[in-house]
Design a protein around this motif. Structure first.
Motif, PDB file in Angstrom:
ATOM      1  N   ARG A 184       0.809  -1.226   0.000  1.00 11.35           N
ATOM      2  CA  ARG A 184       0.000   0.000   0.000  1.00 11.35           C
ATOM      3  C   ARG A 184       0.838   1.271   0.000  1.00 11.35           C
ATOM      4  NH1 ARG A 184      -3.490  -1.747   5.011  1.00 11.35           N
ATOM      5  NH2 ARG A 184      -4.197   0.420   5.103  1.00 11.35           N
ATOM      6  N   PHE A 185       2.011   1.199   0.605  1.00  8.20           N
ATOM      7  CA  PHE A 185       2.865   2.384   0.724  1.00  8.20           C
ATOM      8  C   PHE A 185       4.285   2.043   0.246  1.00  8.20           C
ATOM      9  CE2 PHE A 185      -0.326   2.430   4.132  1.00  8.20           C
ATOM     10  CZ  PHE A 185      -0.947   3.655   3.929  1.00  8.20           C
ATOM     11  N   PRO A 186       4.436   1.582  -1.015  1.00  8.77           N
ATOM     12  CA  PRO A 186       5.762   1.097  -1.448  1.00  8.77           C
ATOM     13  C   PRO A 186       6.840   2.164  -1.364  1.00  8.77           C
ATOM     14  CG  PRO A 186       4.256   1.346  -3.319  1.00  8.77           C
ATOM     15  CD  PRO A 186       3.427   1.506  -2.079  1.00  8.77           C
ATOM     16  N   TYR A 187       6.470   3.413  -1.616  1.00  6.41           N
ATOM     17  CA  TYR A 187       7.464   4.502  -1.624  1.00  6.41           C
ATOM     18  C   TYR A 187       8.112   4.703  -0.256  1.00  6.41           C
ATOM     19  CZ  TYR A 187       3.235   6.711   0.116  1.00  6.41           C
ATOM     20  OH  TYR A 187       2.104   6.974   0.831  1.00  6.41           O
ATOM     21  N   LEU A 188       7.407   4.353   0.842  1.00  9.38           N
ATOM     22  CA  LEU A 188       7.991   4.533   2.176  1.00  9.38           C
ATOM     23  C   LEU A 188       9.093   3.515   2.451  1.00  9.38           C
ATOM     24  CD1 LEU A 188       4.814   5.264   4.345  1.00  9.38           C
ATOM     25  CD2 LEU A 188       6.535   6.893   3.559  1.00  9.38           C
ATOM     26  N   PHE A 189       9.000   2.361   1.796  1.00  2.49           N
ATOM     27  CA  PHE A 189       9.993   1.302   2.003  1.00  2.49           C
ATOM     28  C   PHE A 189      11.080   1.312   0.930  1.00  2.49           C
ATOM     29  CE2 PHE A 189       6.124  -0.059   4.115  1.00  2.49           C
ATOM     30  CZ  PHE A 189       6.589  -0.490   5.338  1.00  2.49           C
ATOM     31  N   ASN A 190      10.670   1.623  -0.301  1.00  4.30           N
ATOM     32  CA  ASN A 190      11.604   1.492  -1.423  1.00  4.30           C
ATOM     33  C   ASN A 190      12.078   2.828  -1.976  1.00  4.30           C
ATOM     34  OD1 ASN A 190      10.947  -1.222  -1.250  1.00  4.30           O
ATOM     35  ND2 ASN A 190       9.255  -0.992  -2.704  1.00  4.30           N
ATOM     36  N   GLY A 191      11.427   3.907  -1.601  1.00  4.37           N
ATOM     37  CA  GLY A 191      11.697   5.186  -2.249  1.00  4.37           C
ATOM     38  C   GLY A 191      10.986   5.244  -3.590  1.00  4.37           C
ATOM     39  N   TRP A 192      11.012   6.394  -4.209  1.00  2.00           N
ATOM     40  CA  TRP A 192      10.353   6.565  -5.503  1.00  2.00           C
ATOM     41  C   TRP A 192      11.118   7.635  -6.260  1.00  2.00           C
ATOM     42  CZ3 TRP A 192       6.262  10.217  -7.392  1.00  2.00           C
ATOM     43  CH2 TRP A 192       5.693   9.753  -8.592  1.00  2.00           C
ATOM     44  N   GLN A 193      11.419   7.338  -7.531  1.00  2.00           N
ATOM     45  CA  GLN A 193      12.195   8.256  -8.355  1.00  2.00           C
ATOM     46  C   GLN A 193      13.505   8.639  -7.666  1.00  2.00           C
ATOM     47  OE1 GLN A 193       9.776  11.427  -9.829  1.00  2.00           O
ATOM     48  NE2 GLN A 193       8.657  10.045 -11.152  1.00  2.00           N
ATOM     49  N   SER A 194      14.165   7.592  -7.200  1.00  2.00           N
ATOM     50  CA  SER A 194      15.457   7.644  -6.509  1.00  2.00           C
ATOM     51  C   SER A 194      15.560   8.789  -5.512  1.00  2.00           C
ATOM     52  CB  SER A 194      16.605   7.645  -7.507  1.00  2.00           C
ATOM     53  OG  SER A 194      16.577   8.805  -8.288  1.00  2.00           O
ATOM     54  N   ASN A 195      16.359   9.783  -5.787  1.00  2.00           N
ATOM     55  CA  ASN A 195      16.645  10.774  -4.750  1.00  2.00           C
ATOM     56  C   ASN A 195      15.497  11.742  -4.469  1.00  2.00           C
ATOM     57  OD1 ASN A 195      19.153   9.770  -4.309  1.00  2.00           O
ATOM     58  ND2 ASN A 195      20.141  11.104  -5.822  1.00  2.00           N
ATOM     59  N   LEU A 196      14.515  11.775  -5.361  1.00  2.00           N
ATOM     60  CA  LEU A 196      13.427  12.732  -5.178  1.00  2.00           C
ATOM     61  C   LEU A 196      12.579  12.381  -3.951  1.00  2.00           C
ATOM     62  CD1 LEU A 196      12.353  15.238  -6.496  1.00  2.00           C
ATOM     63  CD2 LEU A 196      10.924  13.826  -7.980  1.00  2.00           C
ATOM     64  N   TYR A 197      12.250  11.060  -3.811  1.00  2.00           N
ATOM     65  CA  TYR A 197      11.503  10.582  -2.646  1.00  2.00           C
ATOM     66  C   TYR A 197      12.234   9.379  -2.070  1.00  2.00           C
ATOM     67  CZ  TYR A 197       7.791  13.501  -4.557  1.00  2.00           C
ATOM     68  OH  TYR A 197       7.062  14.557  -5.036  1.00  2.00           O
ATOM     69  N   PRO A 198      13.247   9.590  -1.242  1.00  2.86           N
ATOM     70  CA  PRO A 198      14.003   8.456  -0.706  1.00  2.86           C
ATOM     71  C   PRO A 198      13.160   7.647   0.287  1.00  2.86           C
ATOM     72  CG  PRO A 198      14.750  10.515   0.281  1.00  2.86           C
ATOM     73  CD  PRO A 198      13.740  10.882  -0.749  1.00  2.86           C
ATOM     74  N   PRO A 199      13.555   6.398   0.552  1.00  2.19           N
ATOM     75  CA  PRO A 199      12.798   5.580   1.512  1.00  2.19           C
ATOM     76  C   PRO A 199      12.852   6.167   2.919  1.00  2.19           C
ATOM     77  CG  PRO A 199      14.811   4.459   0.834  1.00  2.19           C
ATOM     78  CD  PRO A 199      14.688   5.681  -0.024  1.00  2.19           C
TER      79      PRO A 199
END
Ligand SMILES: [Zn+2]
Length: 264
Positions: free
Chosen positions: A115-130
């Motif tokens: 449900r919240f993959p970006y919190l664990f994996n990050g998103w768009q590398s440095n823009l939204y880090p884990p």
């Protein structure tokens, strides 16, 4: 032996009281103890502070209690009323300048990763880090003492009807939110606690499939022996004053902002 602090950040069930639309149900709007945000607690022991669950009211609760530091987030299960404030942990990471330790069972981790993959994996590398650093509690952990910084705790499995949830013991205090029943192993873990904060959302409805009713709590505590039992996950049907009059001696409704302590 030294003392730790507990703050009941929220003691409401999934709707909160009042529910959206200022619906108070059977709760008296004139009694401030009936205003309940979604269930969560804060624990502080020595220099370590944690929260158990981050529901939709997480930010409001932390600001209300003027808490400005958290070292980690512990989870009971993945139901939305216990997790949907999880994005706020971004700010904890930012202020701590390191990933936020996240504790849960495997089922909860897998659900939240989805449900919240970006919190664990990050998103768009440095823009939204884990943000979160997962720590999974497995069979080896349940019923055994675990350590997180200064805090010792014993996690245990609870029956929440459709899923398991995790209960937590800290010294002579335990938190059993969102459960309908406990097995012998959980009861063994709870024996010796002085204070037990426990789900009572079933209230007088004994057929509730996911939340404990009052008689169930009386029966369980006959085996556990806690001297003071506070009820949480309180619903629109559960008025504070009415509960105080109905409950047996040693049993009380919790309220938002209630402060307790434990010895460890
Ligand atoms: Zn639940």
């Amino acid at each position: 032996m030294s003392n730790g602090d507990i703050i009941v950040l929220g003691c409401g069930n999934s709707t909160g009281v009042p529910a959206i639309g200022n619906y108070w149900g059977k709760c008296d709007p004139a009694n401030p103890k009936n205003a309940r945000t979604r269930s969560s607690i804060f624990i502080k022991y020595k220099d370590t502070s944690i929260v158990i669950d981050t529901g939709p009211d997480f930010r409001t609760q932390i600001n209300r209690e003027d808490i400005n530091h958290l070292d980690g987030a512990f989870y009971t299960h993945a139901h939305s009323d216990h997790v949907n404030g999880i994005d706020e942990l971004r700010l904890i990471k930012y202020r701590n300048e390191k990933m936020v330790p996240f504790f849960s069972d495997l089922e909860t981790l897998e659900d939240l990763r989805h449900r919240f993959p970006y919190l664990f994996n990050g998103w768009q590398s440095n823009l939204y880090p884990p943000v979160l650093e997962p720590h999974v509690m497995d069979e080896d952990a349940f019923g055994n003492t675990q350590q997180f910084m200064d805090i010792e705790f014993i996690p245990f499995v609870q029956d929440h009807g459709t899923v398991d949830s995790v209960g937590y013991r800290f010294g002579d205090f335990a938190y059993s939110v969102d459960m309908v029943d406990l097995d012998d192993k959980a009861i063994e873990t709870l024996k010796g606690v002085k204070t037990w904060l426990v789900d009572a959302a079933g209230y007088n409805y004994t057929e509730n499939k996911v939340h404990a009713h009052l008689q169930k709590i009386y029966d369980l505590n006959a085996q556990i022996g806690a001297q003071e039992v506070y009820l949480t996950s309180l619903t629109l049907a559960m008025d504070y004053k009415t509960l105080c009059e109905e409950l047996e001696e040693g049993y009380k409704p919790a309220y938002d902002g209630l402060k307790l302590s434990f010895t460890a």
